[in-house]
Motif scaffolding. Sequence first.
Motif, short mmCIF file in Angstrom:
data_model
loop_
_atom_site.label_atom_id
_atom_site.label_comp_id
_atom_site.label_asym_id
_atom_site.label_seq_id
_atom_site.Cartn_x
_atom_site.Cartn_y
_atom_site.Cartn_z
N ARG A 1 2.38 12.34 -8.52
CA ARG A 1 1.86 13.81 -8.70
C ARG A 1 3.72 14.70 -8.31
O ARG A 1 3.23 15.89 -9.16
CB ARG A 1 1.61 13.50 -7.42
CG ARG A 1 -0.27 13.47 -7.35
CD ARG A 1 -0.96 12.78 -6.61
NE ARG A 1 -0.95 14.64 -5.39
CZ ARG A 1 -1.60 14.62 -4.38
NH1 ARG A 1 -2.02 14.28 -3.35
NH2 ARG A 1 -2.05 16.14 -3.85
N THR B 1 1.09 -1.31 0.24
CA THR B 1 0.11 -0.06 -0.08
C THR B 1 0.93 1.19 0.06
O THR B 1 0.57 2.39 -0.71
CB THR B 1 -0.84 -0.04 1.23
OG1 THR B 1 -1.30 -1.41 1.02
CG2 THR B 1 -1.97 1.04 1.59
N LYS B 2 2.15 1.14 1.27
CA LYS B 2 3.16 2.64 0.55
C LYS B 2 3.64 2.59 -0.27
O LYS B 2 3.73 4.05 -0.76
CB LYS B 2 3.86 2.13 2.27
CG LYS B 2 3.13 2.64 3.44
CD LYS B 2 2.05 3.86 3.40
CE LYS B 2 1.74 3.59 5.34
NZ LYS B 2 1.25 5.04 5.24
N GLU C 1 2.51 1.81 -3.17
CA GLU C 1 1.75 2.36 -4.03
C GLU C 1 1.32 4.01 -4.16
O GLU C 1 1.69 4.90 -4.51
CB GLU C 1 0.49 2.04 -3.88
CG GLU C 1 -0.77 2.19 -5.26
CD GLU C 1 -0.18 1.73 -6.87
OE1 GLU C 1 -0.94 2.53 -7.10
OE2 GLU C 1 0.49 0.41 -6.58
N GLU C 2 1.33 4.57 -2.57
CA GLU C 2 1.21 5.30 -2.19
C GLU C 2 2.72 6.36 -2.90
O GLU C 2 2.63 7.71 -3.84
CB GLU C 2 1.03 5.82 -0.62
CG GLU C 2 -0.65 5.47 -0.22
CD GLU C 2 -0.36 5.48 1.14
OE1 GLU C 2 0.31 6.74 1.51
OE2 GLU C 2 -1.64 4.92 2.19
N ILE C 3 3.75 5.85 -2.27
CA ILE C 3 4.60 6.57 -2.76
C ILE C 3 4.92 6.20 -5.21
O ILE C 3 4.95 7.38 -4.91
CB ILE C 3 5.72 5.67 -2.17
CG1 ILE C 3 5.91 5.16 -0.96
CG2 ILE C 3 7.65 6.25 -3.34
CD1 ILE C 3 7.38 5.25 0.00
N GLU D 1 2.31 7.34 -6.23
CA GLU D 1 1.38 8.13 -6.79
C GLU D 1 1.66 9.47 -6.44
O GLU D 1 1.44 10.18 -8.02
CB GLU D 1 -0.21 7.93 -5.78
CG GLU D 1 -0.81 6.21 -6.42
CD GLU D 1 -1.46 6.83 -7.76
OE1 GLU D 1 -2.10 8.31 -8.26
OE2 GLU D 1 -1.62 6.32 -8.67
N LEU D 2 2.46 9.42 -5.25
CA LEU D 2 2.75 10.75 -4.40
C LEU D 2 4.24 11.24 -5.87
O LEU D 2 4.39 12.55 -6.39
CB LEU D 2 3.52 10.90 -3.26
CG LEU D 2 2.22 10.74 -2.04
CD1 LEU D 2 2.97 9.99 -0.84
CD2 LEU D 2 1.95 12.05 -2.62
#
Length: 189
Positions: A140, A129-130, A132-134, A136-137
Amino acid sequence: MGGKKKPNKGKGDAEDKYDPAQMTIILQAQVQSLKERLVLEQERKDKSRSTEETIRQREREMCESLEEQQKKTKLVVNEMTEQYKRMEKDLQEKIGKLHNQVTGQEDNITQLKHDLTRLNNEKEEMISTKDEEIRELKKRIDEMSSDFAEMLKDTLTKMQERIEFANKQWEDDNDANMLKKFEEMASGR
């Protein structure tokens, strides 16, 4: 001792016979000898009986001692048997307790392994999950960087246009002023 005398050959019958006094002495000597032998035999017999009695007394004492030792041995064996049984019972109880502890510890180990597996799975999920968040970030950030770079380009272009415009205006103003000053200088001479 009581041997027969050999007849003397050549002598008369009178010499062959003993005198009764001599016979009495001889017989008394033989009786005395037999009495002494009897006394010796009686002493030997008494000594043998005494020795036999001593041996029998020792045998009785040894039998009594043996019986006493057997009783003591039996008591010791009984006591040792009881101690052994008590020790065996205590050890069996300890073994039972330790077995229960081992079983409990094995259950704990199984539970801890299960918890560890669950925590590892949760950790892997969190890492995924992290990650994936990384991503995405980062995406961005990359987009924002592109946007920011675009903004900076636009700003730079606008500033360059303004600077060019300001430079042109200043040059025009300076050219005109300089021309005026030059004219004034040329006319004032």
